[in-house]
Write a protein that holds these residues in place. Structure first.
Motif, PDB file in Angstrom:
ATOM      1  N   GLY A  21       0.823  -1.196   0.000  1.00 39.86           N
ATOM      2  CA  GLY A  21       0.000   0.000   0.000  1.00 39.86           C
ATOM      3  C   GLY A  21       0.858   1.246   0.000  1.00 39.86           C
ATOM      4  N   THR A  24       3.119   0.581   3.984  1.00 40.81           N
ATOM      5  CA  THR A  24       2.997  -0.836   4.324  1.00 40.81           C
ATOM      6  C   THR A  24       3.852  -1.133   5.546  1.00 40.81           C
ATOM      7  N   CYS A 353      -2.062   2.757   7.386  1.00 37.04           N
ATOM      8  CA  CYS A 353      -1.109   1.766   6.914  1.00 37.04           C
ATOM      9  C   CYS A 353      -1.799   0.445   6.582  1.00 37.04           C
ATOM     10  N   GLU A 354      -1.177  -0.267   5.664  1.00 44.99           N
ATOM     11  CA  GLU A 354      -1.584  -1.637   5.347  1.00 44.99           C
ATOM     12  C   GLU A 354      -0.593  -2.569   6.030  1.00 44.99           C
ATOM     13  N   GLU A 355      -1.090  -3.475   6.838  1.00 40.78           N
ATOM     14  CA  GLU A 355      -0.207  -4.316   7.642  1.00 40.78           C
ATOM     15  C   GLU A 355      -0.035  -5.684   7.015  1.00 40.78           C
ATOM     16  N   CYS A 370      -2.960 -11.945   4.715  1.00 38.84           N
ATOM     17  CA  CYS A 370      -3.049 -11.190   3.462  1.00 38.84           C
ATOM     18  C   CYS A 370      -3.624 -12.065   2.347  1.00 38.84           C
TER      19      CYS A 370
END
Length: 380
Positions: A21, A24, A353-355, A370
Motif C-alpha cells: 500500500g 505498508t 497503513c496496510e499491515e 493477506c
C-alpha cells in the motif's frame, strides 16, 4: 505506486506474494522473515544499479541464499505423517524476484552457474521480463530476456526486435538494454528503481557518521549512513517543509527547536543555556533527527524502505514517528519493517497503513492474513 511484491526461493521466502500500500507495515516475530523481505526489495534495487550478482555473492553466494527446504511441503509432511524430505525436482533451481505497480512490473529469474564457471558463488540470470500494468501477459509484455537473448517491443509499431543476442549471464537487461527510443519504458523503470531509498544503517554510536562535524550545503537527500544530517535538515528548512519540520521536533521534544547555524547541527532544548551539537545528543534524539531528515526530504523518492527505525527510540517518540510516517506517505510510498509494539500500535491508530504480518512454519515465511495478489512468473 508498487502494488505487489513477489519473491520465490530466497532464504525463507519460498513462495511469497504480498500486497503493498501507500504505507505498508511489515511485522512478525524474530526470525519470521522480515529482514529477508527487506533484503529482497534491496536486491531488486541493486539490479538497476548493476550490483545484484555481487550482492548475492557477498551474502554467501547463490546456494546459501536459496530456500533450504524441499521444493514442496506436502500435507502429510505438515501433519507429521512423513518426515520432511526432498524428492525429484519438477522445476529447475531458481531464485526469483519481482514487483508490479500501477505503471510497470518487473521480474528476474536467477539460476545455477555452469560447472566451468570461474565464479561459483555467482548465479546466472536465466530470464527477465518487464510489462505495463499489474499483470504480466502477452499483450502487456514489452521487454523480455531469455538466457542471452533480449527482445524489445518498439513503442510506435509494437513490433518486436532483438536488442541483444549475447548478453552476459551476469548482466541485467535493465542496465544494458535500456534504449531512449525502442526501450524507453525500460529506461524509465531503471531510473525509477535507482531512485528507491533504503535506510537500515543509521548509526548513533559515538563514532557514527552523523556525529561528525558537518557544514550546511544543498543536500535534498539524506545519505544512507546519515553522514550529512546537518546539511539535510538545513535543506529542508530552506526549500522543503520547514513548518512540518518544526512541528515534528516540537511534538517529539517539547520546547526544543533546531537552530540555523552554518557551523553544523544545533538543537536548543528546553531548560538548557546553550544548544547541543551532534556529539552531545542522546542516541534516541539523534536517530529521530535522522528519520526526520530522511522522511521530510525535499526530493521524495517513489519508494522508501525503512528497516526497524525504532531502535534507540523511547516509546514516547512512537506517536510523533507514526505521524511523521503518515505525513511522508502522502508524497512517497513507504515500506516499514518493525517489531516495535509501540510503533505498530501508533500506526494502527493513524489508520493509514496496510499491515503485512509474517510468520514462519516449517521454515517457510508466509503472510497468513493477506490475500495474495495474482502473480505470474515469466518463462525461461
Amino acid at each position: 505506486m508498487l502494488t505487489t511484491l513477489a519473491v520465490a526461493n530466497y532464504r525463507s521466502l519460498r513462495d511469497l506474494v504480498i500486497p503493498l500500500g501507500r504505507l505498508t507495515l511489515v511485522t512478525g516475530a524474530n526470525g519470521s522473515g522480515k529482514t529477508s523481505l527487506y533484503r529482497a526489495l534491496r536486491l531488486l534495487a541493486e539490479t538497476a544499479q548493476g550490483r545484484l550478482i555481487a550482492t548475492l555473492a557477498q551474502e554467501g553466494g547463490f546456494t546459501s541464499t536459496l530456500w533450504a527446504g524441499p521444493e514442496t511441503i506436502s500435507r502429510t509432511m505438515r501433519q507429521g505423517r512423513v518426515p520432511i524430505q526432498g524428492g525429484p525436482r519438477s522445476k529447475p533451481i531458481s531464485l526469483a524476484l519481482g514487483f508490479a505497480g500501477d505503471a510497470y512490473g518487473y521480474a528476474i529469474d536467477l539460476g545455477m552457474p555452469s560447472p566451468e564457471n570461474p565464479f561459483p558463488l555467482d548465479p546466472v540470470i536465466k530470464g527477465e521480463a518487464m510489462w505495463t500494468g499489474e499483470r504480466l501477459s502477452r499483450s502487456s509484455l514489452f521487454a523480455e530476456r531469455r538466457n542471452a537473448l533480449v527482445r524489445l517491443r518498439m513503442s510506435d509499431s509494437g513490433v518486436w526486435r532483438e536488442a541483444m543476442d549475447a548478453l552476459s549471464p551476469f548482466d541485467s537487461m535493465v542496465t544494458h538494454c535500456a534504449d531512449p527510443a525502442d526501450g524507453f519504458e525500460l529506461l524509465s523503470m531503471r531510473e525509477r528503481m535507482r531512485d528507491w531509498r533504503f535506510y537500515d544503517a543509521l548509526r548513533t554510536d559515538p563514532d557514527a557518521p552523523a556525529r561528525r562535524p558537518g557544514i550546511h550545503t544543498y543536500t535534498p537527500v539524506l545519505a544512507s549512513d546519515g553522514a550529512d544530517l546537518a546539511a539535510a535538515l538545513a535543506t529542508i528548512r530552506a526549500i522543503g517543509d520547514a513548518r512540518t519540520l518544526d512541528e515534528t521536533i516540537e511534538a517529539a521534544f517539547p520546547g526544543s527547536r533546531l537552530l540555523d547555524d552554518p557551523a553544523g547541527l544545533r538543537l536548543r532544548q528546553h531548560g538548557l543555556l546553550r544548544p547541543l551539537g551532534p556529539t552531545e545528543l542522546s542516541d534516541g534524539t539523534l536517530r529521530f533527527l535522522l528519520l526526520v531528515a530522511a522522511l521530510l526530504s525535499p526530493r521524495p523518492p517513489e519508494l522508501m524502505v525503512l528497516n526497524e527505525p525504532e531502535a534507540s527510540l523511547h516509546p514516547s517518540l512512537m506517536p510523533p514517528l507514526a505521524h511523521l510516517l503518515k505525513t511522508a506517505a502522502r508524497q512517497t510510498q513507504i515500506v516499514l519493517v518493525s517489531h516495535s509494539a509501540a510503533l505498530i500500535a501508533a500506526l494502527r491508530e493513524t489508520g493509514c497503513c496496510e499491515e503485512v504480518r509474517l510468520e514462519k512454519s516449517f521454515g517457510e515465511t508466509a503472510a497468513p492474513d493477506c490475500e495474495s495478489p495474482a502473480w505470474t512468473w515469466p518463462k525461461r
